[in-house]
Structures are given as structure tokens and as C-alpha cells.
Motif scaffolding. Structure first.
Motif, PDB file in Angstrom:
ATOM      1  N   LYS A 168       0.869  -1.181  -0.048  1.00 55.14           N
ATOM      2  CA  LYS A 168       0.002  -0.066  -0.085  1.00 55.14           C
ATOM      3  C   LYS A 168       0.994   1.363  -0.153  1.00 55.14           C
ATOM      4  N   ALA A 169       1.988   1.308   0.696  1.00 52.15           N
ATOM      5  CA  ALA A 169       2.699   2.586   0.857  1.00 52.15           C
ATOM      6  C   ALA A 169       3.530   2.767  -0.180  1.00 52.15           C
ATOM      7  N   LEU A 170       4.034   1.697  -1.234  1.00 46.07           N
ATOM      8  CA  LEU A 170       4.771   1.799  -2.384  1.00 46.07           C
ATOM      9  C   LEU A 170       3.682   2.150  -3.493  1.00 46.07           C
ATOM     10  N   LEU A 240      -6.786  15.300  -0.279  1.00 42.50           N
ATOM     11  CA  LEU A 240      -6.214  15.669  -1.216  1.00 42.50           C
ATOM     12  C   LEU A 240      -6.688  15.010  -2.381  1.00 42.50           C
ATOM     13  N   PHE A 241      -6.385  13.612  -2.249  1.00 39.48           N
ATOM     14  CA  PHE A 241      -7.067  12.964  -3.498  1.00 39.48           C
ATOM     15  C   PHE A 241      -8.441  12.925  -3.961  1.00 39.48           C
ATOM     16  N   LEU A 242      -9.180  13.411  -2.768  1.00 39.83           N
ATOM     17  CA  LEU A 242     -10.657  13.619  -3.082  1.00 39.83           C
ATOM     18  C   LEU A 242     -10.806  14.912  -3.810  1.00 39.83           C
ATOM     19  N   PHE A 243     -10.088  16.079  -3.210  1.00 41.97           N
ATOM     20  CA  PHE A 243     -10.083  17.275  -3.931  1.00 41.97           C
ATOM     21  C   PHE A 243      -9.489  17.105  -5.159  1.00 41.97           C
ATOM     22  N   VAL A 285      -7.752   5.106  -1.971  1.00 35.35           N
ATOM     23  CA  VAL A 285      -7.851   3.601  -1.464  1.00 35.35           C
ATOM     24  C   VAL A 285      -6.627   3.302  -0.423  1.00 35.35           C
ATOM     25  N   ASN A 286      -5.485   3.686  -1.211  1.00 34.19           N
ATOM     26  CA  ASN A 286      -4.150   3.087  -0.672  1.00 34.19           C
ATOM     27  C   ASN A 286      -3.676   4.192   0.586  1.00 34.19           C
ATOM     28  N   SER A 287      -4.484   5.086   0.660  1.00 34.59           N
ATOM     29  CA  SER A 287      -3.998   6.115   1.702  1.00 34.59           C
ATOM     30  C   SER A 287      -4.446   5.897   3.059  1.00 34.59           C
ATOM     31  N   SER A 288      -5.176   5.036   3.370  1.00 37.09           N
ATOM     32  CA  SER A 288      -5.752   4.831   4.659  1.00 37.09           C
ATOM     33  C   SER A 288      -4.933   3.795   5.607  1.00 37.09           C
ATOM     34  N   ASP A 289      -4.654   3.808   6.738  1.00 34.57           N
ATOM     35  CA  ASP A 289      -3.991   3.073   7.591  1.00 34.57           C
ATOM     36  C   ASP A 289      -2.586   2.698   7.055  1.00 34.57           C
ATOM     37  N   LEU A 290      -1.806   3.783   6.797  1.00 34.50           N
ATOM     38  CA  LEU A 290      -0.461   3.711   6.403  1.00 34.50           C
ATOM     39  C   LEU A 290       0.672   3.768   7.777  1.00 34.50           C
ATOM     40  N   PRO A 291       1.510   3.189   7.644  1.00 35.95           N
ATOM     41  CA  PRO A 291       2.428   3.370   8.715  1.00 35.95           C
ATOM     42  C   PRO A 291       3.072   4.888   8.515  1.00 35.95           C
TER      43      PRO A 291
END
Length: 304
Positions: A168-170, A240-243, A285-291
């Protein structure tokens, strides 16, 4: 040891002492969350001697650095604290680290555990090695340690496996770099370097300008470049992705108003903007719950 300040990382994990101890002390679990290592394995332990282990780290191009370490101390105090002290070393010719020492400390805080580490090491390659360590290697190693602690926290608290978090982070990082490149390119090449006639035509069709059209389009290009640089800044970009997706939708409508004929051109605005919206969705989608290494404490109280 060298004169560089030690690497220190602290986080608070909502887990039991036994669970956290298991995930940090068992090699098969440790290597799953610690991005500093690709392989960790215990050696046969002799009675009365510290537990030794082997570690390996892949550095790319089929190369890996291997070394040894040992647990030199383990303390369980009346307060419930635990401390695991380590030393590690390697004679690998590519390793910047020659010898290091550190500890892991586990302190109960309510229903959570304050998990912290501090370590330092001696470097190879003389003065060149010290410069590389101070300006590049040590900051990256500290960041990797902090990222790993946050990955472990999410694994124990929410059940997200670190490999999933890494993917997800990558993906998240790739999307940010891709959007940065697109916005910087669109601002720099067709608006500032080339001042493309189509760009000027669309701008004039939308509004009357109090300044020269060429200057106006260059100003727009500068704004786009600045927005592209925003994608490289280290902050959580979920909103920012939504914006961005809404902004692209608005820009598509404005282009349609200004020049509807452009929608039948090869590589037209509609195809590009739909792709940008989809990229924004992937990023969201990949921005949630990232370290988030920035959430860890990176300096021990009293440490200069």
C-alpha cells in the motif's frame, strides 16, 4: 562508537506484553515487520552463552549484506518492564556498519506498551563512510526503524500484515510521484517553455485578461508546478486525493466549455482527465492506515 547521535524510536502499542515480546523476539515474526532485514535466524544456543543470530539484508541487484548479532542482556523488573540488549557486527565488504549496540525496552503504560529502541554503530570506509552515514544512511535507517515500528503497531492493533502495508505504501508513493510529474510537466512544458497556442486559446475563451495572454498562461503554469510539488511533501494526502478528483472534474467541464472540439483530438483532455481521476481513486484507497514514521517519538527525553 562514533560521535553521531544514536538512533532512537518510540511508539505506544495497544497489545499485551507477551504478544509484543513474541512478535519482536521470534525471528520468523520479527523479519515480517522490520524492513531493515530480509532474513533473521537463531543459531544453536550453548548453555551459559548469549543467544546469537544471523541476519541478512538485500540491497538490490542480487546483493545482500549478512552479519551476526547476539542478545547480551535481558531484564524483567518488578515494574513489569523488559529490556532486550543487543550487539551486532559484520565483516561484509559492502556494509557501512562494522559494529553496533542497542536495546529494545518494553514499558507497560495502562493497557498499552511503550516500545522503544536506541542503537548506535561504528562505520567502515573511514571519513567517507562517516560522511555517507551522517547525510544519507543514518537518516534512512532511522526512518526505516520508525516505519517498521508503526507497521508492527498496525499489525498488532488492526491486523494489517506488514507486507500488505508495504505494498500500500509503495502504491501510495508511486501515485504521489506520478501526479507530481504530470502537474509539473503540464505547467512547465506547454505553458512556460512552449506557451502552446491551444493553452492560450482556451484561457482566452474562458475569461478576458487584464494582462498579456502569454504572461497569464505562464502564471497558470507556475501554479500547476507549485501544485505538483505539493504531492512530494510529507503529509497524509487522503483528503487531497478527493479534492484532486473533484478539481479534475471541474477542469474537464471548463475545457469542454472553452474548446469542445478538443475532445475528439488524439490523447484528448477527456481521456487524460479520466485517467487522473482513476489514479486519484487508487491513491485514496491506498492512503488509509499507512505506517506514519512521523507519529513516533524520535528523541529520548534528555537526549541532545
Amino acid at each position: 562508537m562514533n560521535k553521531q547521535p544514536p538512533i532512537y524510536v518510540q511508539t505506544k502499542i495497544n497489545a499485551s506484553m507477551e504478544e509484543l515480546w513474541k512478535y519482536t523476539q521470534q525471528p520468523e515474526l520479527h523479519k515480517e515487520w522490520d524492513v531493515r532485514f530480509t532474513e533473521i535466524s537463531y543459531l544453536d544456543k550453548k548453555e551459559g552463552e548469549p543467544q546469537q543470530f544471523l541476519y541478512k539484508t538485500k540491497i538490490g541487484f542480487g546483493l545482500e549484506i549478512a552479519g551476526k548479532g547476539e542478545t547480551v542482556g535481558e531484564v524483567q523488573q518488578k515494574t513489569g518492564e523488559r529490556v532486550s540488549s543487543l550487539k551486532f557486527w559484520t565483516d561484509h565488504p559492502l556494509s557501512l556498519i562494522r559494529l553496533g549496540r542497542g536495546y529494545w525496552k518494553y514499558t507497560p503504560v495502562g493497557n498499552a506498551i511503550q516500545f522503544e529502541t536506541q542503537y548506535n554503530y561504528e562505520t567502515n570506509f573511514g571519513k567517507v563512510g562517516k560522511v555517507i552515514d551522517a547525510w544519507l544512511f543514518r537518516p534512512l535507517l532511522g526512518w526505516a526503524t520508525a516505519w517498521s515500528f508503526e507497521a508492527l503497531k498496525l499489525w498488532l492493533e488492526k491486523g494489517y500484515h506488514p507486507k500488505l502495508l508495504l505494498h500500500k505504501a509503495l502504491t501510495y508513493s508511486f501515485v504521489c510521484f506520478l501526479l507530481s510529474f504530470i502537474w509539473i510537466y503540464q505547467g512547465l512544458v506547454p505553458k512556460i517553455i512552449a506557451v502552446h497556442p491551444e493553452e492560450v486559446k482556451m484561457l482566452l475563451s474562458l475569461a478576458s485578461l487584464p494582462i498579456d495572454a502569454g504572461a497569464a498562461i505562464r502564471l497558470v503554469g507556475g501554479i500547476e508546478i507549485a501544485f505538483g510539488l505539493v504531492w512530494l511533501l510529507p503529509f497524509q494526502k487522503r483528503k487531497l486525493f478527493l479534492f484532486h478528483a473533484m478539481l479534475i472534474g471541474l477542469m474537464t467541464l471548463l475545457v469542454w466549455i472553452a474548446n469542445p472540439a478538443s475532445f475528439v483530438h488524439p490523447f484528448n483532455p477527456l481521456s487524460l482527465n479520466v485517467a487522473l481521476v482513476l489514479i486519484s481513486i487508487i491513491g485514496y484507497v491506498n492512503s488509509s492506515d499507512l505506517p506514519q514514521p512521523s507519529k513516533t517519538v524520535r528523541k529520548r527525553k534528555g537526549m541532545k
